[in-house]
Design a protein around this motif. Sequence first.
Motif, short mmCIF file in Angstrom:
data_model
loop_
_atom_site.label_atom_id
_atom_site.label_comp_id
_atom_site.label_asym_id
_atom_site.label_seq_id
_atom_site.Cartn_x
_atom_site.Cartn_y
_atom_site.Cartn_z
N PRO A 167 0.69 -1.32 0.02
CA PRO A 167 0.01 0.03 -0.07
C PRO A 167 1.00 1.06 0.07
O PRO A 167 0.44 2.07 -0.82
CB PRO A 167 -0.81 -0.16 1.39
N ALA A 168 1.90 1.17 0.76
CA ALA A 168 2.75 2.61 0.84
C ALA A 168 3.41 2.84 -0.64
O ALA A 168 3.41 3.98 -0.93
CB ALA A 168 3.88 2.19 1.82
N VAL A 215 2.23 2.05 -3.45
CA VAL A 215 1.38 2.47 -4.62
C VAL A 215 0.61 3.80 -4.28
O VAL A 215 0.61 4.61 -5.06
CB VAL A 215 -0.01 1.40 -4.47
N VAL A 216 0.37 3.99 -2.85
CA VAL A 216 -0.05 5.35 -2.54
C VAL A 216 0.98 6.42 -2.88
O VAL A 216 0.51 7.51 -3.51
CB VAL A 216 -0.23 5.48 -0.97
N GLY A 217 2.45 6.19 -2.61
CA GLY A 217 3.42 7.29 -2.81
C GLY A 217 3.44 7.20 -4.39
O GLY A 217 3.85 8.53 -4.84
N TRP A 218 3.13 6.21 -4.91
CA TRP A 218 3.51 6.27 -6.63
C TRP A 218 2.21 7.30 -7.27
O TRP A 218 2.57 8.01 -8.00
CB TRP A 218 3.28 5.02 -7.04
N LEU A 219 1.00 6.84 -6.64
CA LEU A 219 0.09 7.66 -7.42
C LEU A 219 -0.07 9.20 -6.81
O LEU A 219 -0.21 9.94 -7.85
CB LEU A 219 -1.43 6.88 -6.74
N LEU A 220 0.40 9.43 -5.56
CA LEU A 220 0.41 10.96 -5.13
C LEU A 220 1.68 11.49 -5.89
O LEU A 220 1.31 12.69 -6.32
CB LEU A 220 0.62 10.94 -3.77
N ILE A 273 7.10 9.69 -2.92
CA ILE A 273 6.39 10.77 -3.63
C ILE A 273 7.45 11.62 -4.20
O ILE A 273 7.23 12.25 -5.41
CB ILE A 273 5.52 11.67 -2.32
N VAL A 324 5.96 6.40 2.30
CA VAL A 324 4.92 7.02 1.15
C VAL A 324 5.88 8.22 0.87
O VAL A 324 6.07 8.57 -0.31
CB VAL A 324 3.77 7.11 1.92
N GLN A 379 1.42 3.29 11.24
CA GLN A 379 1.34 4.60 10.78
C GLN A 379 2.73 5.25 10.35
O GLN A 379 2.98 5.62 9.30
CB GLN A 379 0.71 5.69 11.70
N TRP A 435 4.02 5.82 6.36
CA TRP A 435 4.18 7.39 6.01
C TRP A 435 5.72 7.74 5.63
O TRP A 435 5.86 8.42 4.88
CB TRP A 435 3.60 8.34 6.88
#
Length: 334
Positions: free
Chosen positions: A116-117, A119-124, A211, A207, A200, A204
């Motif tokens: 998840p970290a 994918v979220v970092g890649w998208l943002l 980013i 992430v 958490q 983060w």
Amino acid sequence: MKGYRKYFGKKIVWFLITFLIAVLLNFILPRLMPGDPVAVITAKSAKGISDTSAVKQIYETYAKQFGIDKPMYVQFFTYIKNAFTGDFGLSFSQYPREVSNIISNAIWWTIGLQLPAIVVGWLLGNILGALAAYIRKGFDKVLMPVSLFVSSLPAFGLAVILLVVFAIKLNIAPISGGYGYDMIPNFSWNFIKSVVSHYQLPFWSIVAINIGGQAIGMRSMSIYELNADYVKYSRFLGIKDSKIVGYVFRNAMLPQVTGLALSLGTMVGGALVAEIIFSYPGLGTTMLQAITMSDYPLLSATTLIITLMVLFATFAIDIIYGFIDPRVKAAQFD
């Protein structure tokens, strides 16, 4: 179809060659590490025994059990045969636990943290990079310095900063572990809440590192594509800017997709820093313990998993490129 078969055939051949070399190195290199882990286990078992022959017999028993009394080539073929069945033998450092049991317990913590970290970092990162390239002005002036600063921070540096600020100074997050040390894993609400709170900071930290690099890469590629000749020609023909931008960001995304695939492929090894700093119970920490304890059955298994993930990720992205990148399609029919 002939062009596609030739393209995919070459990729499969190189995949198999790379895989065979990687498996061979994966077997040999850990066994070149200094130290004799069997002697360490023997010393623990023979504590208080003064009879040299009895100690020697204990050592030989363990050596036979681990299979290290056989020639190296016999060990290699045994390793290959067992690996296909998921049997990596017994762990030296956590004897008598099986390596497969240790990995099956640790890998879900790593996947749950890293996937998840990343994918979220890649998208943002890609969204921010695309906006910075298209909007420019004040948005770009703020985003770029921040992205450069964050991406230049080493992973352990950012993790330590988050640990000191949020766990030690503000005391709003746990310092270490995957859950409370006084808890036994179960499906109760208290345990889930503990897992989420421990999740958490490592999440983060990963992430934030992703980013910065993704935003810089996407911004550079988007600016390059926006200034390309086909964009200027399309605008000259009166094509709507919204349609042009769609093609621009699709082309700019190709290198970013490669980066995502490689990040996913190496996420087990990439988990090492975050897991060590936050004492997270994943595969990265397990691999570090295997290195420090000369536990080469465990080390071989973890590195083999990383090797397979990287190879499959690279192979998958090559196959995907063959379908989505017009330049690759054209090359197949040359």
